[in-house]
Each structure stands twice: as structure tokens, then as C-alpha cells.
Design a protein around this motif. Structure first.
Motif, PDB file in Angstrom:
ATOM      1  N   ILE A   1       8.024  80.003  50.952  1.00 13.22           N
ATOM      2  CA  ILE A   1       7.488  81.237  51.549  1.00 13.22           C
ATOM      3  C   ILE A   1       8.616  82.248  51.767  1.00 13.22           C
ATOM      4  CG2 ILE A   1       6.349  82.198  53.608  1.00 13.22           C
ATOM      5  CD1 ILE A   1       4.976  79.426  53.929  1.00 13.22           C
ATOM      6  N   PHE A   2       9.811  81.719  52.088  1.00 15.87           N
ATOM      7  CA  PHE A   2      10.919  82.607  52.465  1.00 15.87           C
ATOM      8  C   PHE A   2      12.008  82.720  51.397  1.00 15.87           C
ATOM      9  CE2 PHE A   2       9.193  80.642  56.309  1.00 15.87           C
ATOM     10  CZ  PHE A   2       8.855  81.767  57.043  1.00 15.87           C
ATOM     11  N   SER A   3      12.079  81.724  50.512  1.00 16.69           N
ATOM     12  CA  SER A   3      13.210  81.669  49.580  1.00 16.69           C
ATOM     13  C   SER A   3      12.737  81.074  48.251  1.00 16.69           C
ATOM     14  CB  SER A   3      14.319  80.828  50.225  1.00 16.69           C
ATOM     15  OG  SER A   3      15.482  80.817  49.451  1.00 16.69           O
ATOM     16  N   ARG A   4      13.678  80.598  47.460  1.00 11.22           N
ATOM     17  CA  ARG A   4      13.292  80.049  46.147  1.00 11.22           C
ATOM     18  C   ARG A   4      12.874  78.600  46.269  1.00 11.22           C
ATOM     19  NH1 ARG A   4      17.288  81.756  41.449  1.00 11.22           N
ATOM     20  NH2 ARG A   4      16.442  79.758  40.762  1.00 11.22           N
ATOM     21  N   ARG A   5      11.623  78.321  45.960  1.00  9.48           N
ATOM     22  CA  ARG A   5      11.080  76.974  46.124  1.00  9.48           C
ATOM     23  C   ARG A   5      11.846  75.945  45.276  1.00  9.48           C
ATOM     24  NH1 ARG A   5       5.465  74.176  46.874  1.00  9.48           N
ATOM     25  NH2 ARG A   5       6.151  72.168  46.147  1.00  9.48           N
ATOM     26  N   ASP A   6      12.274  76.331  44.084  1.00  7.11           N
ATOM     27  CA  ASP A   6      12.932  75.357  43.201  1.00  7.11           C
ATOM     28  C   ASP A   6      14.214  74.812  43.832  1.00  7.11           C
ATOM     29  OD1 ASP A   6      14.076  77.886  42.920  1.00  7.11           O
ATOM     30  OD2 ASP A   6      14.646  77.568  40.829  1.00  7.11           O
TER      31      ASP A   6
END
Ligand code: SAM
Length: 216
Positions: free
Chosen positions: A163-168
Motif C-alpha cells: 500500500i505504501f511502497s514496492r510490494r516486490d
């Protein structure tokens, strides 16, 4: 894993996803290091400097090394003390003479250095005799909480982080924790790399371990 793209939200997500426990883990690390005033300490994989900040408060000089420019930039913005120096460099080839540091720390960094023994030998080289290296690292807990924790790591944490950053990046975090050495194996690898002995203790029900490696 590249940390440059996630540097902006790194601190916020650290505190959120650890439910604020990262402050406690770092406090334990600094207590175990127990630096004396005037000493020179290496903070390897210094990142955004949260560990370094806690060490600098002990009136020692901290040299923070990292390969990520953006993480170092955040660290320097956060810590204005003249006793904190940043250095762009790799744990595999530290740009320091042998026996430079009285002590060293590495919080959640060694898991990202896949040539573990090479990095450990470098740390051992730059430490003075009588010095110690304190590692903080995630671990997979055993017993009843292992399954729910695995679910939290593998599903909930990447979802919230996404939600806030890169999920990967946070998928990688979960994966790398699962693949990292068991605490007793890491302790053995530390000794095999040249340290005289290694003590370990678990924090937060085994989700985090502190390893203390001694160079006699
Ligand atoms: C999970 S962060 C930890 C940062 C900080 N120590 C903390 O506790 O928040 C891992 C850090 O290791 C750094 N790193 C990864 N490989 C490295 C290497 N070979 N040499 C130096 N730093 C490295 C990354 O750039 C990143 O800043």
C-alpha cells in the motif's frame, strides 16, 4: 535486492511492520555492543542510520557503510552528528585498513549478502583484536507461532507494505528470511570465518536473533 527505490518509506514501514519492536531490537544490539566513549565503530549495511543513531548517542564515532546511495542519503539527513560518517561501499570489500574498528554492528544486513563467508571475513579483518561484532537478523521462529508468523510474513506483510511502497521488495523480505540460516548454523559459519566464538540470543519469540561474534 535494490534498496534505493524503497528508501523513502523504509523507516515508516520498519516501525509499522515490526509494531515498533525495531527500537527494542536495536537497543538490545547497542547494549550487547557496549561501546566505550571515543571508540570507533563500523555499522555495516547502515541503511537509513537507525542503528547508527542509537550508537552515536554513546559518544563514539560510527562509520556507516552501505551500497545504497538513497539509504545513505536518508541516514545523513537524519543524523547531523559529526561523530557519524557515511561511506559508500560493499561489505565484500571494505575500504578500511585491517584492525581499524573497536567494534561493529550489522542490523538486518547480512541476510542480503549472499556470499556470507566473504563478508564475515572482511568484518573480521577490519576489527581490532578484542573487538566484537553484533548482528541483528530476522529468523523463522519455532513451535506454535511458526505457521501464523509464516502467514504474516508471506501474505499480510507484503500486502500492507504494498500500500505504501514496492510490494516486490517486501515479497523478497519474506522469502529471504525463510531462506536465511538457522541461528545455530549462522553461529557456526561465523566461527568458521575466523571469529574466536559466537554467542546468540533470541528476541521476540525467535523472530529476531542477536549474534555476538568475538575476535580475540
Ligand atoms: C534491511 S536494510 C537494513 C538497514 C539498517 N541496518 C537497518 O537496520 O534498518 C539492508 C541494507 O543492507 C544494504 N546492503 C545490501 N548488500 C550490501 C553489501 N554487499 N554491502 C553493504 N551494504 C549492503 C542495503 O543497501 C540496505 O541498506
Amino acid at each position: 535486492m535494490e534498496f534505493d527505490p524503497i528508501a523513502d518509506r523504509y523507516d515508516f514501514l520498519n516501525h509499522l511492520l515490526s509494531l515498533g519492536q525495531d527500537f527494542y531490537w536495536r537497543a538490545v544490539m547497542v547494549k550487547e555492543l557496549n561501546p566505550l566513549e571515543g571508540e570507533r565503530i563500523l555499522d555495516l549495511a547502515t541503511g537509513t542510520g537507525d542503528s547508527a543513531k542509537a550508537i552515536v548517542e554513546k559518544r563514539v564515532t560510527v562509520v556507516g557503510v552501505d551500497i545504497s546511495f538513497n539509504m545513505l542519503l536518508r541516514a545523513k539527513q537524519k543524523i547531523s552528528s559529526n561523530h557519524y560518517q557515511i561511506c559508500s561501499g560493499s561489505g565484500y570489500a571494505l575500504p578500511f585498513k585491517s584492525e581499524t574498528f573497536n567494534g561493529a554492528t550489522c542490523a538486518f544486513g547480512i541476510r542480503n549478502m549472499h556470499e556470507t563467508t566473504k563478508a564475515l571475513k572482511e568484518i573480521h579483518r577490519v576489527l581490532k583484536r578484542g573487538g566484537k561484532m553484533v548482528f541483528l537478523e530476522f529468523s523463522m521462529p519455532r513451535g506454535i507461532i511458526r505457521t501464523p508468523y509464516g502467514f504474516y510474513l508471506g501474505k499480510m506483510l507484503p500486502f500492507v507494505a504494498g500500500i505504501f511502497s514496492r510490494r516486490d521488495a517486501y515479497d523478497y523480505l519474506a522469502d529471504s528470511i525463510k531462506k536465511f540460516y538457522a541461528p545455530e548454523d549462522f553461529a557456526r559459519i561465523i566461527v568458521d570465518a575466523g571469529f574466536s566464538r559466537c554467542e546468540k540470543r533470541s528476541l521476540s519469540m525467535g523472530c529476531v536473533y542477536v549474534h555476538i561474534a568475538y575476535k580475540d
